[in-house]
Design an enzyme around this catalytic site. Structure first.
Site, PDB file in Angstrom:
ATOM      1  CB  CYS A 188      -0.975  -0.059   1.340  1.00 55.28           C
ATOM      2  SG  CYS A 188      -0.119  -0.216   2.761  1.00 55.28           S
TER       3      CYS A 188
ATOM      4  CG  HIS B 278      -0.676   4.202   5.067  1.00 53.80           C
ATOM      5  ND1 HIS B 278      -1.280   4.091   6.132  1.00 53.80           N
ATOM      6  CD2 HIS B 278      -0.042   3.132   4.389  1.00 53.80           C
ATOM      7  CE1 HIS B 278      -1.337   2.685   6.221  1.00 53.80           C
ATOM      8  NE2 HIS B 278      -0.455   2.157   5.358  1.00 53.80           N
TER       9      HIS B 278
END
Ligand code: A2P
Length: 346
Positions: free
Chosen positions: A130, A243
């Site tokens: 990711c 994130h």
């Protein structure tokens, strides 16, 4: 379900599994059939999908009969066990785990970056890590114009990277700490609420953790730049989802901030978010639930004439996992690449 593709989600009860279901519905994926698979713990669990109630099945040898496409997000060891079984049964697997990412015959694909790599698959296509996906979406458009010579990344990674349970745990920890109680810690080695720590993936010999080495090795593979110099420091922060990353890029020649901004403003998968007057730049709460990677705070590195600094936030479950997998599936269908190109990988 009137479409053409018979799909199974392996890991349907997880955070990424839920997002995969949402995206299949939202993007009107041409489903003929959807099968939900998870561990025996979840067998019989009922989940709703497009007004229907579907029952989760425990994955088994028989699960992949009459399935065209498996979207797997159930961890590396589960993928190692079941992806070859699915391929042998005639399905193509888009695997979200790290199990096959660095295998030379397995394409590692971000549709905005290296779509053509998917054409050569032998049954398994890997969805990158990711953090790597989010970084690559922002760096690739610049790298295409002028190759990056060195990349330094610092990440601020949310709890969602460790799954649905970890997200619930951060909430429970916050409540416990505010009530003066001992916070429960199962998903992570330390409390994450009101805290942060270097990424909890296992350490490698050089002192980098596995998450950091994924950013190094996967970016090199995706960019087809095996010599690219990359170093990363990955940190878990008490953010629920999405994130953030601080990226320093070094080029052979100066890269003007103006042209970097112009390139990123029209780059696929990127949304430029910069309001210098208001000191407003990408934040995880704004990136949550969004398809695009939010990029901003692009500035000249004052320590290097050929350096650029940028900041990004991206939804780890969405573009960092489920959306990228669905985009790969769409890419396969658009190009009639769903069937493996040669001998299946079993
Ligand atoms: P289960 O809910 O039955 O444990 P997350 O990353 O959010 O924690 O989700 C992980 C997903 O992977 C869940 O759907 C989980 O199912 C599934 N999973 C974990 N271990 C296995 C396994 N051994 N076989 C099949 N599915 C698994």
């Amino acid at each position: 379900m009137p479409g053409q593709v018979r799909v199974a989600i392996l890991g349907a009860t997880g955070a990424v599994g839920a997002e995969l279901m949402e995206l299949l519905a939202q993007r009107q994926f041409p489903l003929a059939h959807l099968k939900l698979l998870a561990s025996p713990r979840s067998a019989g669990t009922k989940l709703s999908f497009q007004g229907e109630t579907l029952e989760v099945e425990a994955v088994s040898e028989r699960s992949f009969k009459n399935i065209d496409l498996v979207l797997a997000s159930a961890g590396g060891s589960t993928s190692k066990t079941w992806a070859p079984v699915a391929v042998a049964a005639g399905a193509t697997v888009i695997d979200n785990s790290s199990a096959f990412r660095l295998e030379s015959q397995v394409p590692l694909v971000i549709p905005e970056v290296n779509p053509q790599a998917a054409a050569q698959h032998l049954g398994i296509i890997a969805n990158p890590n990711c953090t790597t996906i989010l970084m690559a979406i922002a760096v690739w458009p610049l790298h295409r114009v002028q190759p990056v010579e060195r990349l330094i990344a610092a990440t601020y990674q949310s709890a969602s990277g460790a799954g649905a349970q970890a997200m619930a745990e951060v909430k429970a920890q916050s409540q416990a700490i505010l009530a003066g109680e001992t916070p429960p810690t199962h998903s992570f080695p330390y409390p994450l609420a009101f805290n942060l720590f270097p990424h909890n993936s296992p350490l490698t010999d050089g002192g980098y953790c596995q998450e950091e080495m994924k950013m190094v090795n996967e970016t090199r593979k995706i960019f087809n730049a095996p010599q690219l110099r990359i170093s990363a420091t990955c940190v878990r922060v008490p953010v629920l989802r999405a994130h953030s990353e601080a990226i320093n890029l070094e080029f052979a020649e100066p890269f003007s901030v103006g042209s970097a901004r112009e390139i990123l403003a029209s780059a696929p998968g990127v949304k430029l978010v910069e309001d210098w007057d208001a000191n407003y730049f990408p934040m995880p709460i704004d990136a949550t639930g969004k398809d695009e990677v939010l990029v901003g705070r692009i500035r000249q590195d004052l320590s290097h004439p050929c350096g650029l600094e940028l900041w990004l936030c991206g939804d780890q479950i969405r573009k960092g996992a489920a959306l990228n997998a669905i985009q790969i599936a769409e890419l396969l269908l658009q190009n009639q690449w769903l069937a493996p190109q040669a001998t299946a990988l079993v």
